[in-house]
Design a protein around this motif. Sequence first.
Motif, PDB file in Angstrom:
ATOM      1  N   GLU A  53       0.834  -1.207   0.000  1.00 28.59           N
ATOM      2  CA  GLU A  53       0.000   0.000   0.000  1.00 28.59           C
ATOM      3  C   GLU A  53       0.865   1.252   0.000  1.00 28.59           C
ATOM      4  N   GLN A  54       1.923   1.249   0.794  1.00 25.32           N
ATOM      5  CA  GLN A  54       2.805   2.415   0.869  1.00 25.32           C
ATOM      6  C   GLN A  54       3.541   2.635  -0.449  1.00 25.32           C
ATOM      7  N   SER A  55       3.975   1.550  -1.068  1.00 19.78           N
ATOM      8  CA  SER A  55       4.693   1.660  -2.338  1.00 19.78           C
ATOM      9  C   SER A  55       3.780   2.186  -3.444  1.00 19.78           C
ATOM     10  N   ILE A  56       2.527   1.744  -3.447  1.00 22.58           N
ATOM     11  CA  ILE A  56       1.559   2.248  -4.436  1.00 22.58           C
ATOM     12  C   ILE A  56       1.294   3.727  -4.199  1.00 22.58           C
TER      13      ILE A  56
ATOM     14  N   ASP B  71       3.208   5.952  -2.733  1.00 24.05           N
ATOM     15  CA  ASP B  71       4.389   6.793  -2.978  1.00 24.05           C
ATOM     16  C   ASP B  71       4.728   6.935  -4.460  1.00 24.05           C
ATOM     17  N   ASN B  72       4.446   5.884  -5.243  1.00 18.43           N
ATOM     18  CA  ASN B  72       4.933   5.866  -6.627  1.00 18.43           C
ATOM     19  C   ASN B  72       3.845   5.804  -7.687  1.00 18.43           C
ATOM     20  N   GLY B  73       2.583   5.636  -7.253  1.00 16.95           N
ATOM     21  CA  GLY B  73       1.490   5.575  -8.227  1.00 16.95           C
ATOM     22  C   GLY B  73       1.505   4.327  -9.087  1.00 16.95           C
ATOM     23  N   PHE B  74       2.060   3.224  -8.585  1.00 17.84           N
ATOM     24  CA  PHE B  74       2.133   1.987  -9.354  1.00 17.84           C
ATOM     25  C   PHE B  74       0.733   1.412  -9.593  1.00 17.84           C
ATOM     26  N   LYS B  75       0.590   0.689 -10.690  1.00 22.21           N
ATOM     27  CA  LYS B  75      -0.637  -0.039 -11.008  1.00 22.21           C
ATOM     28  C   LYS B  75      -0.362  -1.534 -10.879  1.00 22.21           C
ATOM     29  N   LEU B  76      -1.383  -2.253 -10.433  1.00 23.73           N
ATOM     30  CA  LEU B  76      -1.232  -3.694 -10.260  1.00 23.73           C
ATOM     31  C   LEU B  76      -1.946  -4.447 -11.363  1.00 23.73           C
ATOM     32  N   ASP B  77      -1.329  -5.521 -11.850  1.00 23.21           N
ATOM     33  CA  ASP B  77      -1.989  -6.442 -12.760  1.00 23.21           C
ATOM     34  C   ASP B  77      -1.826  -7.857 -12.198  1.00 23.21           C
ATOM     35  N   MET B  78      -2.431  -8.824 -12.869  1.00 24.39           N
ATOM     36  CA  MET B  78      -2.433 -10.194 -12.358  1.00 24.39           C
ATOM     37  C   MET B  78      -1.008 -10.750 -12.222  1.00 24.39           C
ATOM     38  N   LYS B  79      -0.147 -10.428 -13.190  1.00 19.32           N
ATOM     39  CA  LYS B  79       1.224 -10.948 -13.153  1.00 19.32           C
ATOM     40  C   LYS B  79       1.964 -10.447 -11.916  1.00 19.32           C
ATOM     41  N   LYS B  80       1.811  -9.152 -11.625  1.00 18.85           N
ATOM     42  CA  LYS B  80       2.495  -8.573 -10.464  1.00 18.85           C
ATOM     43  C   LYS B  80       1.915  -9.102  -9.157  1.00 18.85           C
ATOM     44  N   SER B  81       0.578  -9.191  -9.078  1.00 21.25           N
ATOM     45  CA  SER B  81      -0.035  -9.636  -7.821  1.00 21.25           C
ATOM     46  C   SER B  81       0.289 -11.093  -7.527  1.00 21.25           C
ATOM     47  N   GLU B  82       0.351 -11.927  -8.565  1.00 22.34           N
ATOM     48  CA  GLU B  82       0.731 -13.323  -8.364  1.00 22.34           C
ATOM     49  C   GLU B  82       2.174 -13.427  -7.873  1.00 22.34           C
TER      50      GLU B  82
END
Length: 356
Positions: free
Chosen positions: A252-255, A257-268
């Motif tokens: 949550e903190q990384s998102i 701070d950096n505005g990252f988006k999550l997709d299935m590949k990253k979440s897995e």
Amino acid sequence: MNMPKPRITPKLGSIDELLKLSEKTPHESESPSSKGIIQSIPIYKIRFFKDHPFHLYEGERLADMVDSISTNGLLVPVIIRRIEPDESGHEYEMLSGHNRMNAALLVGLEQLPSIIKEHLSDEEALLYVVETNVLQRSFSEMLPSEKAKVLSLRHSEMFSQGKRNDIIDELKRLEDPQYNKENETSAPMGQRPTSRDKVAQEYGLSKNSVSRLLRIDKLIPGLKQRVDANELPLRCAVHLSYLSEGEQSIIEQSIADNGFKLDMKKSELLQGYSGRLSTEQTYKILSGEATRKPRNQTPPPFKLKHKVFAKYFTSQSKASEIEQIIDKALEMYFSHQQQYASAQNDKEADEHEPEL
């Protein structure tokens, strides 16, 4: 002919009499809250339910409630429980009536007609909160995190069916004094299903949808908010729900701070690091660095044009012979290039060498 005696209507001298604060009978001398009697409680002594899982009304719906209370007052009493006084001076916690209390605060009411519950466990208090919202809202209109909380409670074993039904009957009678439980034709909303299939059937969901929503209730508040705001895909959120709260907080903190988006590949990939996920590894995964392929160092495939090929080879030339000749030719070419470059360097060095 005897005339019927006119009915005497008692006059009420104060709101306290209306709320039965002034009535003292031998049967009610014990504790007003134990009898479900309505009492007038200062609004500043009541706090919202801790970690209230439902969003309060906004916009037109809130405006309508404010107008109604301004015109008619608060017609339906709230349900609260007594708590140990906290640092803010609250002595009660709201169970049923969060939106009414919010609207009353906007209107400027100082007192709330209340029914006080004593000696409730946190689980029983949560049941009041959840059942109130299920009765007042359409399940389909709830946000994912709200649905998750409802289904989580439905699927749990912490309450008996009878206890749930009693609470629901109490809430319905407050809303409608004419409510008659015997007139109910459908199964009680508080009935505890014995399997995930029955929960799915009750709410018109697939079994897989129920399973996913039950996982959403395992997320930390920050990630739940992202699911509700459609910033975090539901299936990605399910992967994150298997991580510890500490690991979820890192994500949550990384998102944030950096505005990252999550997709299935990253979440897995994040789920695969369960129990050993660090801040550094989280950044690599969310930034895409961990899955980015290194640049290919080999040159791209090359096809020799026929007009060049035909200058040096005939149609009878074998492929193996052609490959050997081209290989030797290239070797000689680059060897010559290296010798030429070396000679040039020596020449430049001699030109710059000072004379003795």
